[in-house]
Scaffold this motif. Structure first.
Motif, PDB file in Angstrom:
ATOM      1  N   UNK A   1       4.958  -2.086   0.336  1.00  0.00           N
ATOM      2  CA  UNK A   1       3.552  -2.413   0.608  1.00  0.00           C
ATOM      3  C   UNK A   1       2.693  -1.156   0.712  1.00  0.00           C
ATOM      4  N   UNK A   2       3.313  -0.002   0.969  1.00  0.00           N
ATOM      5  CA  UNK A   2       2.543   1.231   1.132  1.00  0.00           C
ATOM      6  C   UNK A   2       2.663   2.166  -0.078  1.00  0.00           C
ATOM      7  N   UNK A   3       3.299   1.728  -1.154  1.00  0.00           N
ATOM      8  CA  UNK A   3       3.469   2.582  -2.340  1.00  0.00           C
ATOM      9  C   UNK A   3       2.127   2.874  -2.994  1.00  0.00           C
ATOM     10  N   UNK A   4       1.852   4.166  -3.264  1.00  0.00           N
ATOM     11  CA  UNK A   4       0.572   4.504  -3.896  1.00  0.00           C
ATOM     12  C   UNK A   4       0.647   5.687  -4.852  1.00  0.00           C
ATOM     13  N   UNK A   5       1.844   6.248  -5.070  1.00  0.00           N
ATOM     14  CA  UNK A   5       1.962   7.399  -5.960  1.00  0.00           C
ATOM     15  C   UNK A   5       3.080   7.129  -6.969  1.00  0.00           C
ATOM     16  N   UNK A   6       2.752   6.635  -8.159  1.00  0.00           N
ATOM     17  CA  UNK A   6       3.783   6.251  -9.128  1.00  0.00           C
ATOM     18  C   UNK A   6       4.682   7.418  -9.508  1.00  0.00           C
ATOM     19  N   UNK A   7       5.994   7.101  -9.643  1.00  0.00           N
ATOM     20  CA  UNK A   7       6.905   8.145 -10.068  1.00  0.00           C
ATOM     21  C   UNK A   7       8.376   7.838  -9.903  1.00  0.00           C
ATOM     22  N   UNK A   8       8.754   6.820  -9.136  1.00  0.00           N
ATOM     23  CA  UNK A   8      10.168   6.524  -8.917  1.00  0.00           C
ATOM     24  C   UNK A   8      10.733   5.661 -10.037  1.00  0.00           C
ATOM     25  N   UNK A   9      11.858   6.107 -10.587  1.00  0.00           N
ATOM     26  CA  UNK A   9      12.537   5.305 -11.611  1.00  0.00           C
ATOM     27  C   UNK A   9      13.210   4.086 -10.996  1.00  0.00           C
ATOM     28  N   UNK A  10      13.716   4.243  -9.784  1.00  0.00           N
ATOM     29  CA  UNK A  10      14.286   3.136  -9.030  1.00  0.00           C
ATOM     30  C   UNK A  10      13.537   3.009  -7.711  1.00  0.00           C
ATOM     31  N   UNK A  11      13.418   1.792  -7.229  1.00  0.00           N
ATOM     32  CA  UNK A  11      12.641   1.551  -6.015  1.00  0.00           C
ATOM     33  C   UNK A  11      13.235   2.260  -4.804  1.00  0.00           C
ATOM     34  N   UNK A  12      12.429   2.968  -4.023  1.00  0.00           N
ATOM     35  CA  UNK A  12      12.877   3.433  -2.697  1.00  0.00           C
ATOM     36  C   UNK A  12      13.006   2.214  -1.783  1.00  0.00           C
ATOM     37  N   UNK A  13      14.130   1.514  -1.926  1.00  0.00           N
ATOM     38  CA  UNK A  13      14.218   0.120  -1.505  1.00  0.00           C
ATOM     39  C   UNK A  13      14.337  -0.089  -0.009  1.00  0.00           C
ATOM     40  N   UNK A  14      14.665   0.946   0.759  1.00  0.00           N
ATOM     41  CA  UNK A  14      14.771   0.755   2.209  1.00  0.00           C
ATOM     42  C   UNK A  14      13.454   0.287   2.808  1.00  0.00           C
ATOM     43  N   UNK A  15      12.334   0.629   2.175  1.00  0.00           N
ATOM     44  CA  UNK A  15      11.033   0.253   2.698  1.00  0.00           C
ATOM     45  C   UNK A  15      10.538  -1.098   2.236  1.00  0.00           C
ATOM     46  N   UNK A  16      11.294  -1.776   1.382  1.00  0.00           N
ATOM     47  CA  UNK A  16      10.805  -3.051   0.857  1.00  0.00           C
ATOM     48  C   UNK A  16      10.541  -4.100   1.937  1.00  0.00           C
ATOM     49  N   UNK A  17      11.318  -4.184   3.015  1.00  0.00           N
ATOM     50  CA  UNK A  17      11.065  -5.242   4.000  1.00  0.00           C
ATOM     51  C   UNK A  17       9.825  -5.031   4.865  1.00  0.00           C
TER      52      UNK A  17
END
Length: 345
Positions: free
Chosen positions: A177-193
């Motif tokens: 919900x706080x992602x704002x700087x595109x660049x990760x090939x895979x999701x930094x998934x720990x923050x998804x919840x």
């Protein structure tokens, strides 16, 4: 790396929790302390932290880094783009279209046609020659004609996904919900919840949230290699908050292994975290424990994953193993759409 636990059948989260009838913050949360283990929901996270603790999140946004390609010999391949390399190159991985791992025909000189008339030429292994272990997984590739990477991926790419996922998912399912700087090939998934109400609850409890950026590259789900160099930035305000929190006796809780890697790269042997940016090749383990981070929110990693060594660096092998055994016993779900843990050594 040896297998540390046995993952029973049915442990893969094959779809996002929203398709299982759960909100993002309703997934299970396993809280592990030296005193024992609790089984909660992710929305209970704020109640597990104390006023004066600090939560650090990775605001990198996931990009559509998977492309369909065709080698010069006519064979179809899937191309994963880890990110930009030096001199206008791209860092890429060629994978089999059946989802069974890296393409073992990848070698210097291989040419791959991509959508939109773009051509890749594999130049050299990345990050270093890998002759000692056979074919390289990642490559530096020249791109013809030159195109802006993010613009090109927005037009032609799709999210990176692996065979345990039931079906392709839209890019929005791979964003925090706080992602704002595109660049990760895979999701930094720990923050998804995390959800907006949950973050507000953290802050009203007296637990501030601070950002870093680390653009996650491509993991090694088959070979379980350590992470390759990744681009990161630790802002000055975050560095100062980390140092002052530790000095005041609070906990610095990293959301994900990407945050741990960035903060520990920016923290010196003196324990002071300073603003920093660039590329990090830091690999953490119990032999190199953390200096800044003393709490971790993380998804669940496979038994052979090198990520477990980083968890050991934060929590120690004993607490990590206890948490994972409890997750196995209670049938938690693994991977980016699965359940979560909070390690508080």
């Amino acid at each position: 790396m040896t297998t540390r636990f046995l993952l029973p059948p049915g442990s893969d989260a094959t779809v996002p929790p929203e398709l299982r009838g759960l909100a993002r913050d309703q997934i299970r949360l396993l809280v592990a302390r030296p005193s024992g283990v609790q089984h909660l929901r992710f929305r209970d996270l704020p109640d597990q932290l104390n006023p004066g603790d600090l939560v650090v999140v990775n605001t990198s946004a996931t990009v559509a880094a998977a492309l369909d390609g065709k080698r010069a010999d006519g064979a179809a391949v899937v191309v994963h783009i880890a990110g930009p390399g030096p001199g206008g190159t791209w860092i890429v991985e060629l994978r089999r279209v059946d989802g069974r791992g890296p393409d073992n025909q990848a070698h210097a000189g291989v040419r791959v046609a991509l959508p939109g008339g773009v051509q890749l030429d594999l130049r050299e292994p990345y990050p270093r020659p890998a002759a000692h272990r056979g074919a390289s997984r990642l490559w530096l590739a020249t791109v013809t004609p030159k195109v802006a990477l993010l613009t090109y991926l927005n037009s032609h790419g799709r999210p990176v996904a692996y065979k345990y996922q039931a079906a392709p998912r839209p890019l929005r399912d791979y964003q925090t919900v706080y992602a704002d700087q595109p660049g990760s090939a895979e999701m930094p998934s720990a923050g998804r919840p995390f959800t907006a109400p949950l973050m507000l609850k953290l802050m009203t409890r007296g637990v501030p949230v601070a950002p870093i950026v680390l653009h996650a590259g491509l993991s090694s789900p088959e070979l379980h290699e350590p992470p390759t160099p990744e681009r990161y930035q630790v802002p000055d305000v975050t560095a100062r908050l980390v140092t002052s929190t530790r000095a005041a006796g609070g906990r610095v809780v990293a959301v994900g292994t990407t945050v741990v890697r960035a903060l520990e790269t920016a923290t010196g042997p003196d324990g002071i975290t300073r603003a920093a940016h660039g590329w990090t090749d830091l690999v953490l383990s119990s032999d190199r424990p953390t200096r800044a981070v003393n709490g971790l929110v993380s998804g669940l990693h496979p038994p052979e994953a090198s990520h477990l060594l980083l968890l050991d660096a934060v929590a120690g092998p004993q607490l990590t193993d206890a948490a994972y055994q409890a997750a196995v016993d209670e049938h938690y779900l693994w991977h980016e759409f699965g359940d979560s843990t909070l390690l508080l050594p």
